[in-house]
Design a protein around this motif. Structure first.
Motif, PDB file in Angstrom:
ATOM      1  N   GLU A   1      -0.660   5.922  -7.285  1.00  0.00           N
ATOM      2  CA  GLU A   1      -1.956   7.188  -7.141  1.00  0.00           C
ATOM      3  C   GLU A   1      -1.289   8.798  -7.210  1.00  0.00           C
ATOM      4  O   GLU A   1      -1.782   9.365  -7.877  1.00  0.00           O
ATOM      5  CB  GLU A   1      -2.466   7.044  -5.758  1.00  0.00           C
ATOM      6  CG  GLU A   1      -3.664   8.091  -5.386  1.00  0.00           C
ATOM      7  CD  GLU A   1      -4.937   7.956  -6.464  1.00  0.00           C
ATOM      8  OE1 GLU A   1      -4.966   6.975  -7.278  1.00  0.00           O
ATOM      9  OE2 GLU A   1      -5.692   9.060  -6.291  1.00  0.00           O
TER      10      GLU A   1
ATOM     11  N   GLU B   1       1.143   1.164  -4.367  1.00  0.00           N
ATOM     12  CA  GLU B   1      -0.011   1.719  -4.677  1.00  0.00           C
ATOM     13  C   GLU B   1      -0.186   3.017  -4.211  1.00  0.00           C
ATOM     14  O   GLU B   1      -0.826   3.787  -5.092  1.00  0.00           O
ATOM     15  CB  GLU B   1      -1.139   0.981  -3.824  1.00  0.00           C
ATOM     16  CG  GLU B   1      -1.663  -0.180  -4.092  1.00  0.00           C
ATOM     17  CD  GLU B   1      -2.117  -1.223  -3.049  1.00  0.00           C
ATOM     18  OE1 GLU B   1      -2.742  -0.939  -2.326  1.00  0.00           O
ATOM     19  OE2 GLU B   1      -1.891  -2.401  -3.287  1.00  0.00           O
TER      20      GLU B   1
ATOM     21  N   ALA C   1       0.827  -1.322   0.133  1.00  0.00           N
ATOM     22  CA  ALA C   1      -0.069  -0.133  -0.043  1.00  0.00           C
ATOM     23  C   ALA C   1       0.919   1.249   0.017  1.00  0.00           C
ATOM     24  O   ALA C   1       0.640   2.050  -0.655  1.00  0.00           O
ATOM     25  CB  ALA C   1      -0.942  -0.191   1.107  1.00  0.00           C
TER      26      ALA C   1
END
Ligand SMILES: NC(=O)c1ccc[n+]([C@@H]2O[C@H](COP(=O)([O-])OP(=O)(O)OC[C@H]3O[C@@H](n4cnc5c(N)ncnc54)[C@H](OP(=O)(O)O)[C@@H]3O)[C@@H](O)[C@H]2O)c1
Length: 288
Positions: free
Chosen positions: A82, A78, A74
């Motif tokens: 983003e 991720e 994450a």
């Protein structure tokens, strides 16, 4: 509105960026922006509208990443994906950091170039590799800088010790410095790294760069030199296999190939950077 948003504001590198950039930058620690929360990233950056986002946040617990894989993904993959997606939408330039741990093999005995194929041997390295691929593949104005063995910032005060501080703390306590035979690295002072990254930003550089202190060195040599500056005796305990949960390669230096091909001045040598760090007033060694 600050021109530059620095994520990971409480980390070693983030703090150094903030110290150098002063009022041009707005620091965002984990409490202000959790990199594991895509909605929060979008909300915050739409509100702040920076021209540049420097992502110095990461899940850096190499052993912890083996167990907390989802969390490592994450934050290291991720979240950066983003940030890169939003860089395209909102038009800011993104600076993201990766690691020598995207490489792993010990067989190739020369510093790794940007063109060498990554092959991580632990989950931290794998999660960072996914992050850099996501950033580079997003079509954004993005700079990915692989760094290694950072020291030189005020991480001690943030509750985490860097490589130098760990060596000195053990030597002060009369404990041996545990070093794997053959361990060779590229210690890098954040005091050298931050101006180099800002130089790349000024040149509007994009893509992948390696940026580390000059001169690969044996870990034992680095430890001995740190102790010598601090007036401490370095007793080395050699081990042939690192017992920690995450596998580590022994030979991890990076070559600053793109940087030098572009005619930029060589990064300072690790010896002079270490001396500068340890001899500067705020780091005067405490002698027992
Ligand atoms: N240190 C090294 O030797 C080294 C080597 C190779 C590459 N790198 C890379 O260099 C960059 C900077 O490293 P560093 O040494 O400055 O690391 P650091 O001192 O550990 O700082 C990382 C920061 O990221 C923050 N963070 C962790 N999870 C977060 C989340 N979910 N949301 C927002 N912030 C979060 C941490 O906050 P908390 O304080 O709240 O945990 C910490 O302040 C990283 O990309 C790292 O992977 C570092």
């Amino acid at each position: 509105m600050a021109e530059i948003a620095v994520l990971g504001a409480q980390g070693q590198l983030g703090r150094q960026f903030l110290a150098v950039l002063g009022r041009r930058a707005r620091g965002l620690g984990r409490a202000e922006l959790d990199l594991g929360d895509a909605d929060a990233i979008e909300r915050t950056l739409r509100r702040l509208r920076p021209q540049v986002v420097i992502n110095a946040a990461a899940f850096n617990d190499v052993d912890g990443a083996e167990l907390r894989r989802q969390q490592a993904l994450a934050v290291n993959a991720e979240g950066p994906a983003e940030l890169a997606r939003l860089a395209r939408t909102l038009g800011y330039r993104l600076v993201h950091f990766s690691t020598d741990y995207v490489f792993g093999g010990d067989r190739l005995r020369r510093p790794r170039r940007e063109s060498d194929a990554p092959a991580p041997v632990n989950f931290y390295g794998y999660s960072k590799l996914l992050g850099e691929e996501a950033v580079l593949g997003a079509g954004a104005a993005a700079l990915v800088v692989r760094v290694a063995h950072l020291y030189g910032g005020p991480s001690w005060s943030a509750g985490r010790a860097n490589l130098v501080e760990r060596f000195l703390a053990r030597a002060r306590a009369g404990q041996p410095l545990v070093i794997t035979r053959g361990q060779t690295l590229n210690p890098t002072s954040v005091r050298d790294l931050v101006p180099a990254v800002l130089a790349l930003l000024r040149r509007r550089s994009a893509g992948l760069y390696h940026l580390t202190g000059s001169g690969p060195c044996a870990a034992a040599e680095f430890a001995r030199e740190a102790c010598r500056h601090a007036g401490l005796c370095a007793k080395i305990q050699w081990i042939s296999r690192d017992p920690r949960p995450a596998r580590r390669a022994r030979y991890t230096p990076l070559a600053n190939q793109r940087w030098s091909q572009e005619g930029l001045p060589p990064m300072p040598h690790w010896r002079s950077s270490l001396a500068e760090y340890l001899l500067s007033a705020q780091n005067l060694p405490i002698r027992d």
